[in-house]
Design a protein around this motif. Structure first.
Motif, mmCIF file in Angstrom:
data_model
loop_
_atom_site.group_PDB
_atom_site.id
_atom_site.type_symbol
_atom_site.label_atom_id
_atom_site.label_comp_id
_atom_site.label_asym_id
_atom_site.label_seq_id
_atom_site.Cartn_x
_atom_site.Cartn_y
_atom_site.Cartn_z
ATOM 1 N N GLY A 27 0.825 -1.208 0.000
ATOM 2 C CA GLY A 27 0.000 0.000 0.000
ATOM 3 C C GLY A 27 0.857 1.256 0.000
ATOM 4 O O GLY A 27 0.610 2.202 -0.762
ATOM 5 N N TYR A 28 1.887 1.258 0.846
ATOM 6 C CA TYR A 28 2.789 2.403 0.902
ATOM 7 C C TYR A 28 3.563 2.542 -0.414
ATOM 8 O O TYR A 28 3.711 3.642 -0.949
ATOM 9 C CB TYR A 28 3.750 2.268 2.086
ATOM 10 N N TYR A 29 4.028 1.432 -0.935
ATOM 11 C CA TYR A 29 4.767 1.447 -2.196
ATOM 12 C C TYR A 29 3.888 1.984 -3.327
ATOM 13 O O TYR A 29 4.330 2.794 -4.147
ATOM 14 C CB TYR A 29 5.252 0.031 -2.504
ATOM 15 N N THR A 30 2.638 1.576 -3.356
ATOM 16 C CA THR A 30 1.695 2.076 -4.361
ATOM 17 C C THR A 30 1.529 3.580 -4.213
ATOM 18 O O THR A 30 1.532 4.326 -5.199
ATOM 19 C CB THR A 30 0.334 1.361 -4.214
ATOM 20 N N TRP A 31 1.370 4.044 -2.995
ATOM 21 C CA TRP A 31 1.222 5.469 -2.712
ATOM 22 C C TRP A 31 2.450 6.236 -3.205
ATOM 23 O O TRP A 31 2.336 7.279 -3.856
ATOM 24 C CB TRP A 31 1.037 5.643 -1.204
ATOM 25 N N VAL A 32 3.642 5.699 -2.917
ATOM 26 C CA VAL A 32 4.891 6.355 -3.314
ATOM 27 C C VAL A 32 5.005 6.455 -4.833
ATOM 28 O O VAL A 32 5.385 7.495 -5.369
ATOM 29 C CB VAL A 32 6.109 5.592 -2.725
ATOM 30 N N VAL A 33 4.655 5.385 -5.524
ATOM 31 C CA VAL A 33 4.832 5.358 -6.981
ATOM 32 C C VAL A 33 3.728 6.133 -7.712
ATOM 33 O O VAL A 33 4.004 6.880 -8.641
ATOM 34 C CB VAL A 33 4.907 3.899 -7.489
ATOM 35 N N LEU A 34 2.484 5.964 -7.274
ATOM 36 C CA LEU A 34 1.369 6.550 -8.024
ATOM 37 C C LEU A 34 0.960 7.950 -7.557
ATOM 38 O O LEU A 34 0.469 8.739 -8.362
ATOM 39 C CB LEU A 34 0.165 5.607 -7.980
ATOM 40 N N TRP A 35 1.121 8.254 -6.281
ATOM 41 C CA TRP A 35 0.690 9.555 -5.753
ATOM 42 C C TRP A 35 1.746 10.185 -4.845
ATOM 43 O O TRP A 35 1.456 10.562 -3.706
ATOM 44 C CB TRP A 35 -0.625 9.409 -4.976
ATOM 45 N N PRO A 36 2.967 10.328 -5.317
ATOM 46 C CA PRO A 36 4.031 10.853 -4.446
ATOM 47 C C PRO A 36 3.782 12.284 -3.968
ATOM 48 O O PRO A 36 4.266 12.674 -2.901
ATOM 49 C CB PRO A 36 5.283 10.778 -5.329
ATOM 50 N N GLU A 37 3.000 13.035 -4.721
ATOM 51 C CA GLU A 37 2.720 14.424 -4.324
ATOM 52 C C GLU A 37 1.848 14.507 -3.078
ATOM 53 O O GLU A 37 1.770 15.560 -2.435
ATOM 54 C CB GLU A 37 2.069 15.191 -5.489
ATOM 55 N N ASN A 38 1.204 13.412 -2.694
ATOM 56 C CA ASN A 38 0.314 13.410 -1.526
ATOM 57 C C ASN A 38 0.961 12.857 -0.259
ATOM 58 O O ASN A 38 0.294 12.702 0.755
ATOM 59 C CB ASN A 38 -0.949 12.583 -1.827
ATOM 60 N N ILE A 39 2.243 12.541 -0.310
ATOM 61 C CA ILE A 39 2.909 11.941 0.848
ATOM 62 C C ILE A 39 3.376 13.041 1.803
ATOM 63 O O ILE A 39 4.108 13.946 1.399
ATOM 64 C CB ILE A 39 4.111 11.085 0.402
ATOM 65 N N PRO A 40 2.970 12.965 3.081
ATOM 66 C CA PRO A 40 3.430 13.941 4.076
ATOM 67 C C PRO A 40 4.815 13.548 4.618
ATOM 68 O O PRO A 40 4.946 13.013 5.720
ATOM 69 C CB PRO A 40 2.358 13.840 5.171
ATOM 70 N N PHE A 41 5.858 13.789 3.828
ATOM 71 C CA PHE A 41 7.201 13.325 4.152
ATOM 72 C C PHE A 41 7.651 13.688 5.567
ATOM 73 O O PHE A 41 8.179 12.847 6.283
ATOM 74 C CB PHE A 41 8.217 13.875 3.138
ATOM 75 N N LYS A 42 7.413 14.922 5.977
ATOM 76 C CA LYS A 42 7.871 15.378 7.299
ATOM 77 C C LYS A 42 7.162 14.644 8.440
ATOM 78 O O LYS A 42 7.746 14.419 9.495
ATOM 79 C CB LYS A 42 7.694 16.887 7.421
ATOM 80 N N SER A 43 5.932 14.263 8.222
ATOM 81 C CA SER A 43 5.155 13.569 9.254
ATOM 82 C C SER A 43 5.575 12.111 9.433
ATOM 83 O O SER A 43 5.215 11.490 10.429
ATOM 84 C CB SER A 43 3.667 13.600 8.918
ATOM 85 N N LEU A 44 6.310 11.595 8.485
ATOM 86 C CA LEU A 44 6.681 10.176 8.532
ATOM 87 C C LEU A 44 8.070 9.932 9.116
ATOM 88 O O LEU A 44 8.545 8.796 9.130
ATOM 89 C CB LEU A 44 6.597 9.570 7.130
ATOM 90 N N GLY A 45 8.716 10.990 9.591
ATOM 91 C CA GLY A 45 10.020 10.846 10.228
ATOM 92 C C GLY A 45 11.063 10.274 9.282
ATOM 93 O O GLY A 45 11.112 10.635 8.097
ATOM 94 N N PRO A 46 11.882 9.328 9.781
ATOM 95 C CA PRO A 46 12.942 8.756 8.940
ATOM 96 C C PRO A 46 12.405 8.052 7.683
ATOM 97 O O PRO A 46 13.043 8.088 6.636
ATOM 98 C CB PRO A 46 13.624 7.741 9.860
ATOM 99 N N LEU A 47 11.241 7.436 7.789
ATOM 100 C CA LEU A 47 10.655 6.785 6.618
ATOM 101 C C LEU A 47 10.338 7.822 5.540
ATOM 102 O O LEU A 47 10.581 7.595 4.358
ATOM 103 C CB LEU A 47 9.391 6.007 6.987
#
Length: 124
Positions: A27-47
């Motif tokens: 699910g996360y991999y799909t999110w990263v590949v298909l909708w990277p603009e919607n990922i809250p990078f700062k909220s996910l810490g090291p990940l």
């Protein structure tokens, strides 16, 4: 030796733990590949930082790896059908369950089918 009738409909659900891990991961991999603009990078810490690095420096590898993973799952599912036939699992519902479970959860499902040893009738 012919398989026992009960073997024809053999199906065993895989581990809920591994199914949860695989579901979250893919699910996360799909999110990263298909909708990277919607990922809250700062909220996910090291990940989030690691994900952002991968997207910035290895976008093509991520994209190709994603589709390769799904192609591998298709191949595993088709192999599950071959194993069903080989192991005497002829019930169409059981075969469909093996196909779908292996498609969505890959080796976590396929390993169960590989390990399955059908009982055989004794000819006297």
């Amino acid at each position: 030796m012919a398989p026992v009738a009960g073997d024809a409909a053999y199906f065993k659900r895989g581990s809920l733990f591994w199914f949860a891990v695989i579901t979250v991961s893919i699910g996360y991999y799909t999110w990263v590949v298909l909708w990277p603009e919607n990922i809250p990078f700062k909220s996910l810490g090291p990940l989030g930082s690691f994900t952002q690095y991968l997207l910035n420096h290895h976008h093509t590898l991520l994209h190709n790896g994603f589709w390769l993973a799904w192609m591998v799952h298709v191949g595993e599912s088709l192999y599950a059908m071959v194993l069903c036939k080989y192991k005497g699992i002829t019930d169409s519902q059981a075969q469909l369950l093996w196909f779908l479970q292996t498609f969505f959860f890959g080796i976590a499902s396929l390993s169960i089918l590989i390990a399955y040893r059908p009982q055989h009738q004794k000819h006297t």
